[in-house]
Design a protein around this motif. Structure first.
Motif, mmCIF file in Angstrom:
data_model
loop_
_atom_site.group_PDB
_atom_site.id
_atom_site.type_symbol
_atom_site.label_atom_id
_atom_site.label_comp_id
_atom_site.label_asym_id
_atom_site.label_seq_id
_atom_site.Cartn_x
_atom_site.Cartn_y
_atom_site.Cartn_z
ATOM 1 N N VAL A 5 -1.475 -8.116 -6.121
ATOM 2 C CA VAL A 5 -1.791 -6.727 -5.753
ATOM 3 C C VAL A 5 -2.618 -6.697 -4.465
ATOM 4 N N CYS A 6 -3.627 -7.584 -4.392
ATOM 5 C CA CYS A 6 -4.513 -7.573 -3.223
ATOM 6 C C CYS A 6 -3.810 -8.060 -1.954
ATOM 7 N N LEU A 7 -2.749 -8.828 -2.115
ATOM 8 C CA LEU A 7 -2.035 -9.315 -0.936
ATOM 9 C C LEU A 7 -0.935 -8.358 -0.464
ATOM 10 N N ILE A 8 -0.713 -7.285 -1.206
ATOM 11 C CA ILE A 8 0.333 -6.318 -0.826
ATOM 12 C C ILE A 8 0.113 -5.763 0.588
ATOM 13 N N PRO A 9 -1.116 -5.323 0.946
ATOM 14 C CA PRO A 9 -1.281 -4.789 2.321
ATOM 15 C C PRO A 9 -0.934 -5.819 3.397
ATOM 16 N N ALA A 10 -1.358 -7.079 3.205
ATOM 17 C CA ALA A 10 -1.065 -8.125 4.197
ATOM 18 C C ALA A 10 0.438 -8.394 4.254
ATOM 19 N N ALA A 11 1.070 -8.441 3.085
ATOM 20 C CA ALA A 11 2.515 -8.708 3.036
ATOM 21 C C ALA A 11 3.288 -7.572 3.702
ATOM 22 N N ARG A 12 2.858 -6.340 3.418
ATOM 23 C CA ARG A 12 3.540 -5.171 4.008
ATOM 24 C C ARG A 12 3.415 -5.179 5.536
ATOM 25 N N LEU A 13 2.229 -5.510 6.026
ATOM 26 C CA LEU A 13 2.034 -5.572 7.477
ATOM 27 C C LEU A 13 2.855 -6.703 8.102
ATOM 28 N N ALA A 14 2.929 -7.849 7.395
ATOM 29 C CA ALA A 14 3.710 -8.980 7.912
ATOM 30 C C ALA A 14 5.195 -8.612 7.985
ATOM 31 N N ILE A 15 5.695 -7.940 6.949
ATOM 32 C CA ILE A 15 7.110 -7.525 6.929
ATOM 33 C C ILE A 15 7.374 -6.517 8.047
ATOM 34 N N ASP A 16 6.474 -5.532 8.192
ATOM 35 C CA ASP A 16 6.638 -4.520 9.245
ATOM 36 C C ASP A 16 6.577 -5.159 10.630
ATOM 37 N N ALA A 17 5.680 -6.155 10.797
ATOM 38 C CA ALA A 17 5.575 -6.831 12.097
ATOM 39 C C ALA A 17 6.860 -7.597 12.388
ATOM 40 N N PHE A 18 7.384 -8.274 11.369
ATOM 41 C CA PHE A 18 8.621 -9.042 11.549
ATOM 42 C C PHE A 18 9.794 -8.115 11.875
ATOM 43 N N ALA A 19 9.806 -6.934 11.230
ATOM 44 C CA ALA A 19 10.901 -5.983 11.438
ATOM 45 C C ALA A 19 10.689 -5.130 12.693
ATOM 46 N N GLY A 20 9.521 -5.279 13.314
ATOM 47 C CA GLY A 20 9.231 -4.485 14.514
ATOM 48 C C GLY A 20 9.001 -3.018 14.204
ATOM 49 N N SER A 21 8.477 -2.738 13.014
ATOM 50 C CA SER A 21 8.284 -1.330 12.625
ATOM 51 C C SER A 21 6.808 -0.994 12.386
ATOM 52 N N LEU A 22 5.947 -1.515 13.249
ATOM 53 C CA LEU A 22 4.518 -1.198 13.126
ATOM 54 C C LEU A 22 4.139 0.057 13.915
ATOM 55 N N GLY A 23 5.130 0.718 14.490
ATOM 56 C CA GLY A 23 4.854 1.959 15.208
ATOM 57 C C GLY A 23 4.693 1.740 16.694
ATOM 58 N N ALA A 24 4.282 2.826 17.389
ATOM 59 C CA ALA A 24 4.180 2.799 18.847
ATOM 60 C C ALA A 24 3.066 1.868 19.324
ATOM 61 N N ASN A 25 2.022 1.717 18.499
ATOM 62 C CA ASN A 25 0.897 0.853 18.867
ATOM 63 C C ASN A 25 0.663 -0.146 17.731
ATOM 64 N N PRO A 26 1.389 -1.274 17.725
ATOM 65 C CA PRO A 26 1.294 -2.228 16.601
ATOM 66 C C PRO A 26 -0.107 -2.782 16.387
ATOM 67 N N ILE A 27 -0.852 -3.025 17.472
ATOM 68 C CA ILE A 27 -2.203 -3.589 17.311
ATOM 69 C C ILE A 27 -3.115 -2.584 16.613
ATOM 70 N N GLU A 28 -2.987 -1.315 17.003
ATOM 71 C CA GLU A 28 -3.796 -0.285 16.349
ATOM 72 C C GLU A 28 -3.426 -0.171 14.870
ATOM 73 N N THR A 29 -2.130 -0.247 14.562
ATOM 74 C CA THR A 29 -1.697 -0.171 13.163
ATOM 75 C C THR A 29 -2.277 -1.339 12.358
ATOM 76 N N LEU A 30 -2.195 -2.552 12.918
ATOM 77 C CA LEU A 30 -2.737 -3.724 12.216
ATOM 78 C C LEU A 30 -4.240 -3.575 12.005
ATOM 79 N N THR A 31 -4.942 -3.148 13.046
ATOM 80 C CA THR A 31 -6.398 -2.992 12.948
ATOM 81 C C THR A 31 -6.744 -1.934 11.903
ATOM 82 N N HIS A 32 -6.077 -0.804 11.995
ATOM 83 C CA HIS A 32 -6.380 0.313 11.105
ATOM 84 C C HIS A 32 -6.072 -0.039 9.640
ATOM 85 N N GLU A 33 -4.916 -0.615 9.395
ATOM 86 C CA GLU A 33 -4.511 -0.865 8.005
ATOM 87 C C GLU A 33 -5.303 -1.997 7.346
ATOM 88 N N THR A 34 -5.710 -3.006 8.109
ATOM 89 C CA THR A 34 -6.550 -4.056 7.511
ATOM 90 C C THR A 34 -7.942 -3.502 7.195
#
Length: 192
Positions: A5-34
């Motif tokens: 359960v606790c690794l879900i956010p990290a896994a979701r971000l990793a999948i989105d990063a791999f798929a290129g779907s972190l949005g217009a500003n991927p660094i901001e999305t990673l920073t914000h969601e972590t």
């Protein structure tokens, strides 16, 4: 189960990063969601004791330490993304940012307060520190409050603080229940 359960956010971000779907500003999305994951897990950590008292499920205490460590993991990841991906190790600018921008100052302070809690989370440290371990781990309260303030200020810059207010309400409820439990315990001790 807890780890999954606790690794879900990290896994979701990793999948989105791999798929290129972190949005217009991927660094901001990673920073914000972590950062969001760190705050949510910190609040969940504080909810363990009230839940254990209310439900009588004493096994819940065993999840408190891993939850706290996962909160620290996401807070450290949040800061690392800021340092490495956002600022590219520009230490002069990072220090200036921490000193001059209040929302970064409080977020950094929250992370610093979490460091001794993570370091002393082992059984060896609990034994060595004795009663002082509990006193030291009271730092989780100001750390959580500062993390919430950091989150609120960040969202306020985008004119939508609803998530921060919802997390704040959850935290206020948890702290209220914890205060009632502490008062009842004190009353019982004074009668004995």
């Amino acid at each position: 189960m807890l780890w999954a359960v606790c690794l879900i956010p990290a896994a979701r971000l990793a999948i989105d990063a791999f798929a290129g779907s972190l949005g217009a500003n991927p660094i901001e999305t990673l920073t914000h969601e972590t950062g969001r994951a760190a705050l949510l897990i910190l609040i969940a950590t504080l909810a363990v004791t009230p839940l254990r008292r209310i439900t009588g499920q004493h096994w819940l205490i065993r999840v408190r330490r891993p939850l706290g460590l996962f909160a620290f993991f996401y807070a450290l990841l949040h800061f690392t993304i800021y340092v490495v991906l956002d600022q590219f190790f520009a230490w002069d600018y990072i220090v200036e940012d921490i000193v001059e921008r209040p929302y970064i100052t409080v977020g950094f302070t929250a992370l610093v307060l979490l460091v001794p809690l993570a370091v002393t989370s082992t059984r060896g440290w609990i034994r060595r520190l004795g009663r002082n371990w509990g006193r030291l781990h009271m730092l989780v309260y100001p750390a959580t409050a500062l993390a919430l303030l950091h989150f609120y200020w960040k969202l306020a810059s985008k004119s939508d603080v609803r998530d921060a207010l919802a997390y704040g309400a959850a935290l206020a409820l948890i702290l209220g229940v914890r205060a009632i439990i502490a008062l009842e315990r004190r009353r019982r001790h004074s009668r004995a």
